[in-house]
Design an enzyme around this catalytic site. Structure first.
Site, PDB file in Angstrom:
ATOM      1  N   ASP A   8      15.313  -3.944  36.085  1.00  0.00           N
ATOM      2  CA  ASP A   8      14.061  -4.039  35.345  1.00  0.00           C
ATOM      3  C   ASP A   8      13.117  -4.902  36.181  1.00  0.00           C
ATOM      4  O   ASP A   8      13.412  -5.226  37.353  1.00  0.00           O
ATOM      5  CB  ASP A   8      14.281  -4.575  33.917  1.00  0.00           C
ATOM      6  CG  ASP A   8      14.679  -6.051  33.892  1.00  0.00           C
ATOM      7  OD1 ASP A   8      14.917  -6.639  34.962  1.00  0.00           O
ATOM      8  OD2 ASP A   8      14.740  -6.617  32.781  1.00  0.00           O
ATOM      9  N   CYS A  65      18.971  -7.547  36.253  1.00  0.00           N
ATOM     10  CA  CYS A  65      17.905  -7.928  35.318  1.00  0.00           C
ATOM     11  C   CYS A  65      17.787  -9.438  35.417  1.00  0.00           C
ATOM     12  O   CYS A  65      18.274 -10.031  36.394  1.00  0.00           O
ATOM     13  CB  CYS A  65      18.160  -7.415  33.903  1.00  0.00           C
ATOM     14  SG  CYS A  65      19.605  -8.072  33.058  1.00  0.00           S
ATOM     15  N   GLY A  66      17.143 -10.068  34.443  1.00  0.00           N
ATOM     16  CA  GLY A  66      16.970 -11.516  34.553  1.00  0.00           C
ATOM     17  C   GLY A  66      18.306 -12.242  34.616  1.00  0.00           C
ATOM     18  O   GLY A  66      18.540 -13.095  35.471  1.00  0.00           O
ATOM     19  N   THR A  67      19.180 -11.900  33.680  1.00  0.00           N
ATOM     20  CA  THR A  67      20.486 -12.563  33.597  1.00  0.00           C
ATOM     21  C   THR A  67      21.656 -11.664  33.952  1.00  0.00           C
ATOM     22  O   THR A  67      22.775 -12.150  34.125  1.00  0.00           O
ATOM     23  CB  THR A  67      20.722 -13.035  32.152  1.00  0.00           C
ATOM     24  OG1 THR A  67      20.653 -11.875  31.293  1.00  0.00           O
ATOM     25  CG2 THR A  67      19.685 -14.066  31.713  1.00  0.00           C
ATOM     26  N   GLY A  68      21.441 -10.358  33.954  1.00  0.00           N
ATOM     27  CA  GLY A  68      22.532  -9.392  34.101  1.00  0.00           C
ATOM     28  C   GLY A  68      23.172  -9.049  32.768  1.00  0.00           C
ATOM     29  O   GLY A  68      23.954  -8.086  32.676  1.00  0.00           O
ATOM     30  N   ILE A  69      22.838  -9.813  31.739  1.00  0.00           N
ATOM     31  CA  ILE A  69      23.512  -9.629  30.443  1.00  0.00           C
ATOM     32  C   ILE A  69      23.066  -8.334  29.754  1.00  0.00           C
ATOM     33  O   ILE A  69      23.890  -7.514  29.331  1.00  0.00           O
ATOM     34  CB  ILE A  69      23.252 -10.833  29.517  1.00  0.00           C
ATOM     35  CG1 ILE A  69      23.882 -12.103  30.098  1.00  0.00           C
ATOM     36  CG2 ILE A  69      23.822 -10.562  28.122  1.00  0.00           C
ATOM     37  CD1 ILE A  69      23.492 -13.395  29.370  1.00  0.00           C
ATOM     38  N   GLY A  70      21.771  -8.161  29.643  1.00  0.00           N
ATOM     39  CA  GLY A  70      21.263  -6.973  28.957  1.00  0.00           C
ATOM     40  C   GLY A  70      21.720  -5.695  29.649  1.00  0.00           C
ATOM     41  O   GLY A  70      22.125  -4.722  28.984  1.00  0.00           O
ATOM     42  N   HIS A  98      41.185  -5.240  39.270  1.00  0.00           N
ATOM     43  CA  HIS A  98      41.887  -5.177  37.983  1.00  0.00           C
ATOM     44  C   HIS A  98      41.191  -4.269  36.959  1.00  0.00           C
ATOM     45  O   HIS A  98      41.870  -3.620  36.168  1.00  0.00           O
ATOM     46  CB  HIS A  98      42.010  -6.571  37.369  1.00  0.00           C
ATOM     47  CG  HIS A  98      43.005  -7.443  38.073  1.00  0.00           C
ATOM     48  ND1 HIS A  98      43.509  -8.601  37.523  1.00  0.00           N
ATOM     49  CD2 HIS A  98      43.589  -7.331  39.300  1.00  0.00           C
ATOM     50  CE1 HIS A  98      44.373  -9.165  38.366  1.00  0.00           C
ATOM     51  NE2 HIS A  98      44.416  -8.422  39.467  1.00  0.00           N
ATOM     52  N   ARG A 132      49.828  -1.339  36.569  1.00  0.00           N
ATOM     53  CA  ARG A 132      49.636  -1.864  35.207  1.00  0.00           C
ATOM     54  C   ARG A 132      48.155  -1.968  34.848  1.00  0.00           C
ATOM     55  O   ARG A 132      47.777  -1.853  33.676  1.00  0.00           O
ATOM     56  CB  ARG A 132      50.322  -3.227  35.037  1.00  0.00           C
ATOM     57  CG  ARG A 132      49.731  -4.342  35.875  1.00  0.00           C
ATOM     58  CD  ARG A 132      50.564  -5.606  35.782  1.00  0.00           C
ATOM     59  NE  ARG A 132      49.955  -6.734  36.483  1.00  0.00           N
ATOM     60  CZ  ARG A 132      49.990  -6.910  37.795  1.00  0.00           C
ATOM     61  NH1 ARG A 132      50.614  -6.025  38.575  1.00  0.00           N
ATOM     62  NH2 ARG A 132      49.424  -7.965  38.354  1.00  0.00           N
ATOM     63  N   HIS A 133      47.325  -2.143  35.855  1.00  0.00           N
ATOM     64  CA  HIS A 133      45.883  -2.231  35.594  1.00  0.00           C
ATOM     65  C   HIS A 133      45.329  -0.871  35.174  1.00  0.00           C
ATOM     66  O   HIS A 133      44.391  -0.811  34.376  1.00  0.00           O
ATOM     67  CB  HIS A 133      45.160  -2.756  36.838  1.00  0.00           C
ATOM     68  CG  HIS A 133      45.698  -4.068  37.302  1.00  0.00           C
ATOM     69  ND1 HIS A 133      45.590  -5.208  36.549  1.00  0.00           N
ATOM     70  CD2 HIS A 133      46.404  -4.412  38.417  1.00  0.00           C
ATOM     71  CE1 HIS A 133      46.184  -6.215  37.188  1.00  0.00           C
ATOM     72  NE2 HIS A 133      46.682  -5.746  38.315  1.00  0.00           N
TER      73      HIS A 133
HETATM   74  C1  RB5 Z   1      13.395  -9.469  30.650  1.00  0.00           C
HETATM   75  O1  RB5 Z   1      12.482 -10.465  30.337  1.00  0.00           O
HETATM   76  C2  RB5 Z   1      14.809  -9.988  30.426  1.00  0.00           C
HETATM   77  O2  RB5 Z   1      15.072 -10.054  29.052  1.00  0.00           O
HETATM   78  C3  RB5 Z   1      15.817  -9.089  31.108  1.00  0.00           C
HETATM   79  O3  RB5 Z   1      15.527  -9.062  32.475  1.00  0.00           O
HETATM   80  C4  RB5 Z   1      17.272  -9.473  31.018  1.00  0.00           C
HETATM   81  O4  RB5 Z   1      17.493 -10.798  31.373  1.00  0.00           O
HETATM   82  C5  RB5 Z   1      17.969  -9.093  29.784  1.00  0.00           C
HETATM   83  O5  RB5 Z   1      19.176  -9.314  29.613  1.00  0.00           O
END
Ligand code: RB5
Length: 144
Positions: A8, A65-70, A98, A132-133
């Protein structure tokens, strides 16, 4: 090896830098976008990269993305995707060995570019260990 890249706006700059490095290292890149730092919704890119991997048009995917989480949350909704949010090189190696992760996700606002590249090269240089993996990964794939 063919790699699908996506980001993004938060990960755009990192995607561009990593794309150039991976091309120089001999990888074939499918750039799913974004193509500028104009704001977009990360799930749209996560799904496109995921579909590219599931279709076999890329061997694996890398999402920023910003954190990779989304990106990891969204990519893991796509059947057949095992996306791993990686913040260190050990996790990146394990994600392949793994978990047979077919996508890794990274945070451009949480990692330096050099660490991000090291994480990516750690992931790309490993092989899935199977055995096993494989049993465990098959159980993941059987969920839903
Ligand atoms: C965008 O502002 C931010 O929410 C996105 O890059 C990301 O960090 C979401 O997980």
């Amino acid at each position: 090896m063919r790699i699908a890249l996506g980001s993004d706006h938060g990960g755009f700059e990192y995607k561009e830098i990593i794309k150039e490095r991976l091309i120089n290292a001999g990888y074939e890149i499918v750039d799913i976008g974004v193509l500028s730092n104009q704001a977009v919704d990360y799930p749209d890119i996560a799904v496109e990269v995921s579909n590219t991997v599931v279709a076999g048009d890329a061997d694996c995917g890398i999402l920023f993305c910003g954190t990779g989480i989304g990106m990891s949350i969204a990519a893991n909704k796509v059947k057949g995707i095992r996306a791993a949010l990686c913040t260190d090189t050990f996790s990146a190696r394990m994600a392949k060995q793994h978990n047979n992760a077919n996508i890794i996700t990274l945070g451009a606002r949480t990692l330096g570019i050099e660490l991000a590249y090291e994480i990516i090269t750690a992931y790309l240089s490993e092989e899935f260990l199977g055995d096993r993996h494989l049993r465990r990964v098959n159980k993941i794939d059987a969920i839903c």
